[in-house]
Design an enzyme around this catalytic site. Structure first.
Site, PDB file in Angstrom:
ATOM      1  N   ASP A  77     119.484  17.332  81.422  1.00 58.77           N
ATOM      2  CA  ASP A  77     119.028  16.164  80.677  1.00 58.77           C
ATOM      3  C   ASP A  77     118.847  16.447  79.196  1.00 58.77           C
ATOM      4  O   ASP A  77     118.734  17.599  78.761  1.00 58.77           O
ATOM      5  CB  ASP A  77     117.729  15.605  81.264  1.00 58.77           C
ATOM      6  CG  ASP A  77     116.590  16.613  81.264  1.00 58.77           C
ATOM      7  OD1 ASP A  77     116.843  17.807  81.489  1.00 58.77           O
ATOM      8  OD2 ASP A  77     115.433  16.210  81.029  1.00 58.77           O
ATOM      9  N   GLU A 131     113.999  17.972  82.833  1.00 58.55           N
ATOM     10  CA  GLU A 131     113.211  19.027  82.189  1.00 58.55           C
ATOM     11  C   GLU A 131     112.475  18.513  80.968  1.00 58.55           C
ATOM     12  O   GLU A 131     111.430  19.055  80.590  1.00 58.55           O
ATOM     13  CB  GLU A 131     114.134  20.189  81.805  1.00 58.55           C
ATOM     14  CG  GLU A 131     113.414  21.453  81.362  1.00 58.55           C
ATOM     15  CD  GLU A 131     113.133  21.515  79.851  1.00 58.55           C
ATOM     16  OE1 GLU A 131     112.415  22.445  79.406  1.00 58.55           O
ATOM     17  OE2 GLU A 131     113.636  20.637  79.111  1.00 58.55           O
TER      18      GLU A 131
END
Length: 375
Positions: A77, A131
Site C-alpha cells: 500500500d 501498513e
C-alpha cells in the site's frame, strides 16, 4: 483486468509498473492480484494468498530442516497520491506515488523471487496490505496471527527505504486524542458559552514547549517526536463549540515500551482527558544477533537508526531478528515529489542476491520459528 508484471524487466521499469498500479491503503486488490499472478508463473515457488497478502516460499523449504530461513517483506500500500501518478522517469530518478515507500523495494523482492531458484537458504517473500494505516489493519500482523508458519524465520529483511544501508530497529508510535469540553452558545452572545477550541490552547502550548529526547542504543541514535496531527472542533459558523479534539502522535525510542509511552503522555498532558487510539511498539537494534551480523557484513556500510515505525517491531515481538534495508531516501516518503534512484534498486538487489546465495546455513531458530518439516 489484472495488470501483467514482467519480472524479467529492468528493475527501474518494474518499479515504474508497480507505481502505476494505484494501491492506497485498503485498495490493494489490484496490485496483490498482479503480484500473485507473476509469482504463480515461477515453478520454484509455492504461492499463497490470504486476502490481499501474498506469500511465496522456495519449494525446498518444506523439507530443508536445519537450513536458515530468511523472510523478505514489503507492504503493497501507499498513502493517497499527491498528483504524482502515473510514474515518470528523469534519468536515474523514478518519480511517483510509492516510488520510495516502497515500490522500489517490491521490485527488488519480485526480481529476486524470479531469479533465485536455488538460494543457499529457504526464502519467504511476503507482500502485505495496510501498513500505512492503523496497526490493527496491518496485513503482516494478520498473517502472523492466522498463519504463523508463513512468518516464522531466523532472520527478516523489511525492504523499507533506507538509502541502501541497514537501518536498525525502529521507533514506536502512539496516537492519542485529547478531548476538550465547553458550553455551546450563540456567537452573538459568546460570553454565555465556553469555547472548547480556545480550551485547547494549553495543550498546544505544552506541545510547543516540549523537548523530545535523543537516545543512543548500540551506537544507533533515535530522536523522539511529539506532534499535533489533527484538530477537530466546531459546529457551525455562529455557534461557540462545546467540544474539541486534538490528536497527537508520539514517536518514541526503543528503550520505552507502549506502556511507558502511555505513562509519559499522561504526565505531559496531566489534567486533560486522553485516550489512546492507536499504538505499536518500538524495536531495539538487535545488532548482536548472528543473522544480523552476517547481513551487516554483507552490506558493508555503517548502520543507522530507523526513524519511523516499521514491521521490524512485529518480527521483534515474534523473537525474529530483523532489519530495514531497501532502496530510496526515507525522507522523501509520502511527499508530492517522491522519487527513487533506480541505481539503488539495483544495488539492493545485488546485495540481497549475494547474501541469499552465500549466507551461512546453520540455524539459530527459536521454537516459534522451527522448520516447517517439524510443524
Amino acid at each position: 483486468m489484472t495488470s501483467v508484471l514482467d519480472l524479467g524487466a529492468d528493475a527501474g521499469e518494474l518499479a515504474a509498473a508497480l507505481v502505476d498500479i494505484r494501491s492506497v491503503s485498503g485498495e490493494e486488490q489490484a496490485i496483490a492480484d498482479a503480484v500473485e499472478a507473476a509469482l504463480s508463473r515461477l515453478d520454484h515457488l509455492q504461492v499463497y494468498r490470504f486476502g490481499n497478502v501474498v506469500a511465496a516460499r522456495t519449494r525446498a523449504a518444506g523439507n530443508a530442516a536445519g537450513r536458515r530461513r530468511v523472510v523478505l517483506a514489503g507492504h503493497l500500500d501507499t498513502v493517497p497520491p499527491a498528483d504524482n501518478l502515473p510514474a515518470r522517469r528523469e534519468g536515474n530518478l523514478l518519480h511517483g506515488c510509492g516510488a520510495v515507500d516502497m515500490k522500489g523495494g517490491l521490485a527488488v523482492m519480485l526480481r529476486l523471487a524470479a531469479r533465485l531458484d536455488q538460494p543457499a537458504v529457504d526464502v519467504v517473500y511476503i507482500f502485505y496490505d495496510c501498513e500505512e494505516v492503523e496497526a490493527s489493519r496491518n496485513g503482516l500482523g494478520r498473517l502472523a496471527r492466522e498463519h504463523p508458519d508463513q512468518v516464522s524465520a531466523d532472520f527478516a529483511v523489511l525492504l523499507e527505504p533506507s538509502n541502501a544501508t541497514v537501518e536498525a530497529g525502529c521507533q514506536g508510535t502512539m496516537r492519542v486524542e485529547i478531548t476538550l469540553h465547553g458550553v455551546r452558545a450563540h456567537t452573538a452572545r459568546s460570553w454565555l458559552g465556553l469555547n472548547a477550541i480556545h480550551a485547547a490552547a494549553p495543550v498546544l502550548q505544552r506541545l510547543a514547549e516540549y523537548q523530545p529526547r535523543t537516545v543512543e542504543i548500540d551506537g544507533c541514535v533515535y530522536r523522539e517526536g511529539l506532534s499535533a496531527v489533527r484538530i477537530d472542533g466546531g459546529v457551525a459558523g455562529n455557534v461557540v463549540p462545546d467540544r474539541c479534539v486534538v490528536t497527537v502522535n508520539y514517536r518514541f525510542a526503543p528503550d520505552r515500551t507502549v506502556d511507558d509511552a502511555h505513562a509519559h503522555l499522561q504526565e505531559v498532558f496531566a489534567g486533560f482527558e486522553l485516550a489512546v487510539v492507536d499504538a505499536a511498539p518500538a524495536a531495539p537494534p538487535n545488532l548482536h544477533a548472528p543473522a544480523v551480523v552476517d547481513f551487516i557484513d554483507t552490506v558493508g556500510k555503517p548502520v543507522a537508526a530507523k526513524y519511523g515505525w516499521t514491521d521490524v517491531a512485529r518480527f521483534a515481538i515474534l523473537g525474529i531478528p530483523a532489519v530495514n534495508y531497501g532502496p530510496g531516501d526515507p525522507n522523501l516518503a509520502h511527499r508530492g515529489d517522491e522519487q527513487v534512484d533506480v541505481r539503488q534498486i539495483a544495488e539492493c538487489e545485488s546485495v540481497l542476491e549475494r547474501y541469499l546465495l552465500t549466507v551461512p546455513g546453520p540455524t539459530g531458530r527459536t521454537a516459534a520459528g522451527q522448520p516447517w518439516s517439524e510443524r
